[in-house]
Write an enzyme that holds these catalytic residues in place. Structure first.
Site, PDB file in Angstrom:
ATOM      1  N   ARG B  10       0.852  -1.189   0.000  1.00 40.56           N
ATOM      2  CA  ARG B  10       0.000   0.000   0.000  1.00 40.56           C
ATOM      3  C   ARG B  10       0.884   1.234   0.000  1.00 40.56           C
ATOM      4  O   ARG B  10       1.982   1.209   0.532  1.00 40.56           O
ATOM      5  CB  ARG B  10      -0.883   0.052   1.242  1.00 40.56           C
ATOM      6  CG  ARG B  10      -1.848  -1.079   1.358  1.00 40.56           C
ATOM      7  CD  ARG B  10      -2.880  -0.807   2.425  1.00 40.56           C
ATOM      8  NE  ARG B  10      -2.367  -0.943   3.778  1.00 40.56           N
ATOM      9  CZ  ARG B  10      -2.345   0.030   4.665  1.00 40.56           C
ATOM     10  NH1 ARG B  10      -2.745   1.234   4.353  1.00 40.56           N
ATOM     11  NH2 ARG B  10      -1.908  -0.183   5.886  1.00 40.56           N
ATOM     12  N   THR B  11       0.372   2.318  -0.601  1.00 37.49           N
ATOM     13  CA  THR B  11       1.118   3.573  -0.531  1.00 37.49           C
ATOM     14  C   THR B  11       0.982   4.130   0.872  1.00 37.49           C
ATOM     15  O   THR B  11      -0.124   4.352   1.344  1.00 37.49           O
ATOM     16  CB  THR B  11       0.527   4.589  -1.525  1.00 37.49           C
ATOM     17  OG1 THR B  11       0.536   4.007  -2.822  1.00 37.49           O
ATOM     18  CG2 THR B  11       1.370   5.845  -1.558  1.00 37.49           C
ATOM     19  N   LEU B  12       2.104   4.305   1.550  1.00 44.21           N
ATOM     20  CA  LEU B  12       2.062   4.834   2.909  1.00 44.21           C
ATOM     21  C   LEU B  12       2.463   6.298   2.950  1.00 44.21           C
ATOM     22  O   LEU B  12       1.900   7.084   3.685  1.00 44.21           O
ATOM     23  CB  LEU B  12       2.991   4.023   3.818  1.00 44.21           C
ATOM     24  CG  LEU B  12       2.575   2.563   3.966  1.00 44.21           C
ATOM     25  CD1 LEU B  12       3.651   1.776   4.685  1.00 44.21           C
ATOM     26  CD2 LEU B  12       1.259   2.456   4.703  1.00 44.21           C
TER      27      LEU B  12
END
Lengths: 278, 233
Positions: B10-12
């Site tokens: 996931r893009t954090l």
């Protein structure tokens, strides 16, 4: 019918004693019964033309497109069973966009033709493959199933595509024209014709000096040929559909512009009248 | 979300980011401006990133935020426009349609907790109708006569609210945009003095080559900055 298989023609997975696969030959007959489709390679591009036989006067002109763009730089004209053709076009579009997203450049026309031919051929061998499986099949992973299932199911649910396609495109190697038959063979041409009037059309194409012709002139010639091979007695009405991919269209595949199309139709009708007057 | 391996997919947080984009409607269409910088955290690492791109025949996209996500969005739009062109039926997707498409993408990604970390500005003209919209990384979208992303919302939009009016000429619009970009250059630490302006009109899109803004540092407040606050810098 000239050659009836009598028992060896029930399935595409059966050879006849003289080495022919009759189902594929019958598929080719389906293509031969359709309206003429022509492609020519001019010095600056490709022109594709289709004699679209109109089934009913109620149909809107411009509907039932027989020529489809498969990517920016290439297009495909379909002859034969239209529904089968849609399937091939959809697959070709998917192959072209997949190549572009993996390799970052538009698919070379040669590569595209090979993939189309491969796909058409695959569907003459295996009926039960769903489309996601076909991708892995390029590596023959599912080879084992053929032995077990084809023996029991060999005459159900499969037939080859009943259509031939003429694929024209413009890549770094210049304009190229390919034709793919229902058997899955594809050759490169400078002039190709399929459908009802293909014999007459091929004769006409051979008379043209294609290496000196631009696409603008080619469009007029293709229109003349299609009007010429159209059989007035057997099929009443037809609509001419043409597309090109050339330097003038910025190497994009698109419909021939309306004024040029009208000019071509007028020239073709005039040429017909001249012939009738003789 | 409970699957531990999903965490790394996931893009954090964003890595290489672009700063604000500002856009406004003018007489003939849309004008958009952005600088060409890509920051890697607090380092101004890339100085020549083009963040304004024409989309199809009728639209212009400007993006701030994660540059790699912007490039991915360009690929989605490229495919969208390609399939639209292949119909070859005389119609083409206009800015309203593209804006809607982008909103769907951004909102659905946000719902999966894997956003595309961008704020997008989509402007264009189709059949004489001008359109200017914005989408954020959580899918908030709206349409207005002038929009901005990031710090531009706080620094540029007040200027635009005062000075924008209908029927700006091209020169007036560019001047107004330059004024906004100058303020951003002075006050936004991730701004770079290499600005690109692009316009889109009924005739098509033009992305102008980058140029630099003239800045003035002779303000008396800059001369002795720590007077009255000894020890600061």
């Amino acid at each position: 019918m000239s050659s009836i298989g009598t028992g060896y023609d029930l399935s595409v997975t059966t050879f006849s004693p003289d080495g022919r696969v009759f189902q594929i030959e019958y598929a080719a007959k389906a293509v031969d019964n359709s309206g003429t489709v022509i492609g020519i390679k001019c010095k600056d591009g490709i022109v594709l033309g289709v004699e679209k036989l109109i089934a009913s006067k109620m149909m809107l002109p411009g509907s039932n497109r027989r020529i489809h763009s498969v990517h920016r730089h290439s297009g495909m004209a379909v002859a034969g069973l239209a529904a089968d053709g849609r399937q091939i076009v959809a697959r070709t579009k998917s192959e072209a966009t997949n190549y572009d997203s993996v390799y970052g450049e538009p698919i070379p026309v040669k590569e595209l033709a090979e993939r189309v031919a491969s796909y058409v051929h695959l569907c003459t061998l295996y009926w039960w493959l769903r489309f996601s499986e076909i991708d892995s099949h390029y590596h023959f992973k599912l080879y084992f199933f053929v032995f077990f299932t084809s023996i029991t199911y060999c005459w159900q649910f499969h037939r080859p595509f009943g259509c031939g396609v003429i694929l024209g495109g413009y890549d770094r190697d210049g304009p190229q024209l390919y034709m793919v038959e229902p058997s899955g063979v594809s050759y490169r041409y400078f002039g190709a014709a399929i459908g009802k009037g293909r014999q007459a059309a091929k004769t006409e194409i051979e008379k043209l000096k294609l290496t000196d012709m631009t696409c603008r002139q080619g469009v007029i010639e293709v229109a003349k040929i299609i009007y010429g091979v159209h059989d007035e007695a057997k099929d009443k009405d037809f609509e001419l559909e043409m597309s090109w991919v050339c330097d003038e269209s910025n190497r994009q595949h698109q419909k021939v512009p309306d004024e040029l199309l009208e000019e071509a139709k007028a020239a073709a009708k005039a040429a017909l009248e001249e012939m009738d007057a003789d | 979300m409970g699957d531990p391996s999903a965490e790394t997919q996931r893009t954090l947080y964003p890595y290489v980011t672009g700063s604000s984009v500002v856009a406004l409607k003018y007489k003939d269409g849309i004008l958009m401006a952005a600088d060409t910088g890509g920051s890697y955290g607090s380092t101004l690492r890339y100085k020549s990133i083009e963040r304004l791109k024409p989309i199809g025949k009728h639209s212009l996209l400007g993006a701030s935020g994660e540059i790699s996500d912007f490039q991915e969005i360009l690929r989605y739009l490229d495919e969208l426009i390609l399939y639209d062109n292949m119909w070859d039926d005389g119609n083409s997707l206009g800015p309203k349609e593209v804006h809607n498409y982008l909103t769907r993408i951004m909102y659905n990604r946000r719902n999966k907790f894997n956003p595309l970390w961008n704020s997008l500005i989509l402007g264009g003209v189709k059949k004489g109708q001008k359109y200017l919209g914005m989408v954020s990384m959580i899918g908030v979208n709206f349409e207005d006569n002038h929009v901005a992303t990031g710090l531009g919302n706080h620094l540029a939009r007040p200027i635009l609210r005062d000075e924008w009016h209908e029927n700006l000429t091209f020169e007036e619009g560019v001047q107004l945009l330059e004024k906004c970009m100058r303020v951003l250059l002075y006050r936004d630490r991730s701004a770079v003095n290499k600005i690109q302006i692009s316009k889109i009109t009924e005739e098509g899109a033009t992305v102008f080559p980058p140029f630099s803004l003239k800045t003035y540092w002779e303000f008396s407040a800059f001369k002795n900055p720590t007077v009255g606050a000894e020890g600061s810098w």
